[in-house]
Design a protein around this motif. Structure first.
Motif, PDB file in Angstrom:
ATOM      1  N   ALA A  35     -18.726 -64.987 -46.252  1.00 39.80           N
ATOM      2  CA  ALA A  35     -19.835 -65.578 -45.496  1.00 39.80           C
ATOM      3  C   ALA A  35     -20.405 -64.573 -44.500  1.00 39.80           C
ATOM      4  O   ALA A  35     -21.628 -64.511 -44.294  1.00 39.80           O
ATOM      5  CB  ALA A  35     -19.363 -66.834 -44.769  1.00 39.80           C
ATOM      6  N   GLY A  36     -19.533 -63.778 -43.877  1.00 35.99           N
ATOM      7  CA  GLY A  36     -20.010 -62.756 -42.954  1.00 35.99           C
ATOM      8  C   GLY A  36     -20.835 -61.691 -43.654  1.00 35.99           C
ATOM      9  O   GLY A  36     -21.891 -61.269 -43.156  1.00 35.99           O
ATOM     10  N   MET A  37     -20.384 -61.242 -44.809  1.00 38.17           N
ATOM     11  CA  MET A  37     -21.132 -60.246 -45.570  1.00 38.17           C
ATOM     12  C   MET A  37     -22.469 -60.806 -46.043  1.00 38.17           C
ATOM     13  O   MET A  37     -23.506 -60.136 -45.973  1.00 38.17           O
ATOM     14  CB  MET A  37     -20.292 -59.772 -46.759  1.00 38.17           C
ATOM     15  N   THR A  38     -22.444 -62.046 -46.516  1.00 41.08           N
ATOM     16  CA  THR A  38     -23.687 -62.691 -46.940  1.00 41.08           C
ATOM     17  C   THR A  38     -24.628 -62.867 -45.752  1.00 41.08           C
ATOM     18  O   THR A  38     -25.849 -62.723 -45.880  1.00 41.08           O
ATOM     19  CB  THR A  38     -23.379 -64.056 -47.583  1.00 41.08           C
ATOM     20  N   GLY A  39     -24.046 -63.159 -44.596  1.00 42.10           N
ATOM     21  CA  GLY A  39     -24.849 -63.306 -43.387  1.00 42.10           C
ATOM     22  C   GLY A  39     -25.577 -62.028 -43.019  1.00 42.10           C
ATOM     23  O   GLY A  39     -26.728 -62.064 -42.569  1.00 42.10           O
ATOM     24  N   TYR A  40     -24.915 -60.883 -43.219  1.00 38.88           N
ATOM     25  CA  TYR A  40     -25.588 -59.617 -42.911  1.00 38.88           C
ATOM     26  C   TYR A  40     -26.782 -59.392 -43.837  1.00 38.88           C
ATOM     27  O   TYR A  40     -27.850 -58.951 -43.394  1.00 38.88           O
ATOM     28  CB  TYR A  40     -24.618 -58.443 -43.034  1.00 38.88           C
TER      29      TYR A  40
END
Length: 206
Positions: A35-40
């Motif tokens: 989710a963090g990577m997708t958020g970036y």
């Protein structure tokens, strides 16, 4: 932007495979990192949209738009997690940190892809500085969740205040590290030092 999507696919693929293979308690951690990577990736799209809409150059975008967009997007998975699953406070804090880890990891990989990774010292400083900054911002928001989430009349306003604090710190970090090499070192050392103090004195209390 196309190379960023390719990097995302390359990094996300083994995480997706691990999510399918891991047990439930471990699967959740990998989901938050993803989710963090997708958020970036999403933050890059949103930042580019607002920069084009307002007509900002790269410097203004980095100083004024990116911090707000990135901190809000990092917090969105946690809002969903809080509202839908109603987790314990400790679980919420861990989730915030894992989202920050995924976000900072992808950001560092993209940075090295575009600007190179020949200087090991600069890469180390950039890596630890950016990671500490993102996790420190998430710890700030987590503090708001810990203190205010059980009080409905303070929940929205108080969490927004802590989120604004994280955005301000993020913006200051971007301004400082965008200067000379020495400025980047100093700017990266600040979140590392603060995060070290947090781990030493406050981490066990939360």
């Amino acid at each position: 932007m196309r190379s960023m999507e390719n990097i995302y696919i390359c990094l996300a693929s083994p995480i997706v495979v691990s999510i399918l293979c891991l047990r439930r308690e471990w699967r959740k951690s990998m989901i938050f990192i993803l989710a963090g990577m997708t958020g970036y990736l999403l933050a890059a799209y949103v930042t580019s949209f607002f920069a084009g809409l307002i007509g900002c150059d790269t410097v203004i975008t980095s100083h004024a738009i990116s911090p707000a967009v990135e901190e809000v997007i990092k917090f969105l998975p946690i809002v969903f997690y809080l509202l839908v699953f109603e987790p314990k406070r400790r679980d919420c804090s861990n989730a915030l940190l894992l989202v920050a880890v995924g976000f900072a990891t992808f950001e560092n990989v993209v940075f090295m892809t575009y600007y190179g990774a020949a200087d090991l010292l600069d890469v180390l400083i950039r890596g630890f500085g950016t990671g500490a900054m993102h996790e420190l911002c998430c710890c700030t928001v987590a503090l708001g969740v810990f203190l205010l989430w059980d009080q409905p009349w303070l929940r929205a306003m108080g969490t927004f205040a802590f989120l604004c604090t994280a955005i301000t710190f993020h913006a200051i970090f971007n301004i400082v590290v965008s200067g000379s090499t020495f400025s980047m070192w100093v700017g990266s050392a600040i979140p590392i030092t603060i995060f070290g103090i947090y781990l030493a004195f406050f981490h066990k209390k939360l």
